[in-house]
Design an enzyme around this catalytic site. Structure first.
Site, mmCIF file in Angstrom:
data_model
loop_
_atom_site.group_PDB
_atom_site.id
_atom_site.type_symbol
_atom_site.label_atom_id
_atom_site.label_comp_id
_atom_site.label_asym_id
_atom_site.label_seq_id
_atom_site.Cartn_x
_atom_site.Cartn_y
_atom_site.Cartn_z
ATOM 1 C CG ASP A 183 125.398 -47.854 -1.816
ATOM 2 O OD1 ASP A 183 124.302 -47.962 -1.245
ATOM 3 O OD2 ASP A 183 125.529 -47.287 -2.920
ATOM 4 C CE LYS A 242 122.516 -45.806 -2.538
ATOM 5 N NZ LYS A 242 123.260 -45.908 -3.797
ATOM 6 C CB CYS A 293 126.437 -44.016 -3.500
ATOM 7 S SG CYS A 293 126.178 -44.867 -5.079
HETATM 8 C C1 C5J Z 1 128.606 -46.181 -4.932
HETATM 9 C C2 C5J Z 1 129.385 -46.465 -7.174
HETATM 10 N N1 C5J Z 1 128.001 -46.822 -3.951
HETATM 11 N N2 C5J Z 1 130.573 -45.932 -6.919
HETATM 12 N N3 C5J Z 1 128.509 -46.712 -6.187
HETATM 13 O O1 C5J Z 1 129.238 -45.168 -4.734
HETATM 14 O O2 C5J Z 1 129.096 -46.755 -8.307
#
Ligand code: C5J
Length: 226
Positions: free
Chosen positions: A23, A128, A161
């Site tokens: 991400d 995802k 994530c």
């Molecule tokens: C991720 C989030 N990528 N913090 N998303 O960690 O909502």
């Protein structure tokens, strides 16, 4: 290959290992995106970009497999449960119009991976709908088909994530290592706690190591190949 790691050295074969970059998308990392709009200090996340770039570059030169993920929903939000959408900040929810397009919606500018880590042809890019990379993505099947047994993790955010994906991978039988200086949180104490808990109890979820350990091992292999 073996690299010094905690709680003990991590052994892996390049041909059976993938680098998983979680991400690193504009909305989380860049100034002016979703993350900053919610009041987070994105400079913390930006600080890991050079280290991530260094690892990605060395890993590509070594010929290792690469997985990029994005937290991304379909434009009609059919893959976003209300339970997920209705939590968080009520002023800016998933699917709302944000500063870089609709929040966490596939194809929007803010949903793209940052330029410094742009995927190359042949690398897997996984959208995802959950926090974990294995939920509703087919990633496990893809990795199995490619003979991947070991995963090296980088990306954001450490306690959400990244941690969720590493735990999902661990439960599916992968040996997982988190590159400590290539992951970050908006909340430094959450990162510290996550790194500690993942490797606790003899590596209950996996291993952690600084990227310098991986880079040194890759450089050694490159030298042997010369
Ligand atoms: C991720 C989030 N990528 N913090 N998303 O960690 O909502």
């Amino acid at each position: 290959m073996q690299i010094p790691a905690q709680p003990f050295p991590f052994d892996f074969e390049l041909a059976h290992t993938a680098l998983v970059i979680i991400d690193m998308q504009r909305d989380f990392v860049e100034p002016g995106g979703f993350g900053e709009t919610l009041g987070n200090d994105v400079s913390l996340l930006q600080a890991i970009v050079p280290a991530c770039q260094g690892v990605l570059q060395a890993w590509r030169v070594a010929g290792g497999a690469v997985v990029h993920t994005r937290e991304a929903h379909a434009p009609d939000l059919s893959d976003c449960p209300p339970a997920k959408r209705l939590r968080g900040n009520p002023s800016l929810r998933i699917g709302d119009a944000g500063p870089m397009g609709r929040i966490l919606v596939a194809g929007e500018p803010g949903n793209q991976i940052i330029a410094a880590l742009t995927p190359e042809p042949g690398e897997w890019v996984i959208d995802k709908p959950g926090k974990g990379a294995f939920y509703a993505t087919g990633l496990h099947e893809t990795l199995q088909a490619a003979g991947i047994t070991h995963l090296l993790f980088m990306g954001v955010t450490t306690e959400v994530c990244v941690q969720t994906s590493m735990r999902e991978a661990n439960d599916r039988g992968y040996d997982c290592l988190l590159l400590e200086d290539c992951t970050e949180s908006y909340f430094p104490h959450f990162k510290a706690a996550t790194v500690d808990m993942l490797r606790a109890q003899g590596g209950i979820v996996g291993w952690t190591a600084p990227s310098s350990s991986l880079l040194a091992a890759l450089a050694k292999v490159a030298h042997q190949d010369c």
